[in-house]
Motif scaffolding. Structure first.
Motif: not given
Length: 199
Positions: A72-75, A101-106, A110-111
């Motif tokens: 998953x991405x970490x931003x 966890x955050x839902x972003x861009x489908x 994590x932000x």
């Protein structure tokens, strides 16, 4: 959500009890708490970077995998995100304190909005696990926090930032040259976590 393992007793200066598979203290994606922590709760999400930092929607970040292999991405969406992600490189760990966890861009990920909630350890998940097993073996043998890491004689000297004990300069130099220089920060983290009350 899978059933979480209960956190065991907190370790001490001479007892290593840390369990990296404890899903309450060190959750994987299947066990991330849905709500922010209560005042007496804390957890740490341990992930390994699988891509170098790059500009991403919402900030700068990278792809990671957790200890069960989920990706998953970490931003970082901090004001200084481009600078904040520079130390993070493929094969290093990024640890996220009390992350959700955050839902972003489908896509779930994590932000990081406060850079103090994320920190890097210069090793892989596999190396961290091996170091933890080694510290547990030292504890089981009655050597953890009491004996020189090299010659195993009793020593009250802590000659390293990670609290590893050595009987003197020669043993410390030998251990440093045999790889401790690359392990020191990871061992330091494990020892701090061993004495943390997670729940």
């Amino acid at each position: 959500m899978a059933t979480a393992t209960t956190t065991g007793p907190t370790g001490s200066r001479t007892l290593y009890t840390l369990n990296l598979d404890d899903t309450m203290a060190f959750p994987d994606n299947s066990n991330i708490p849905a709500h922010p922590p209560a005042p007496d709760e804390r957890w740490l999400i341990i992930t390994e970077l699988i891509s170098d930092p790059a500009p991403r929607p919402g900030g700068h970040g990278f792809m990671v995998k957790d200890k069960i292999g989920d990706r998953f991405p970490v931003i970082f969406s901090t004001p200084t995100a481009a600078r904040d992600v520079r130390p993070y490189k493929v094969g290093r760990l990024i640890c996220l304190a009390n992350g959700s966890m955050t839902d972003f861009h489908q896509k779930l990920g994590y932000f990081v909005q406060d850079k103090s909630t994320a920190f890097m350890i210069p090793c892989t998940i596999a190396t961290l696990r091996l170091l933890s097993v080694r510290l547990r073996a030292q504890s089981d043998a009655g050597e953890f926090g009491q004996c020189c890491s090299v010659c195993k004689t009793r020593s009250d000297l802590r000659r390293c930032r990670c609290r590893t004990r050595y009987c003197g300069t020669e043993c410390q130099r030998r251990d440093w040259n045999n790889g401790h220089s690359k392990e020191c920060r990871a061992i330091e983290a494990l020892i701090v976590w061993n004495r943390t009350e997670w729940w």
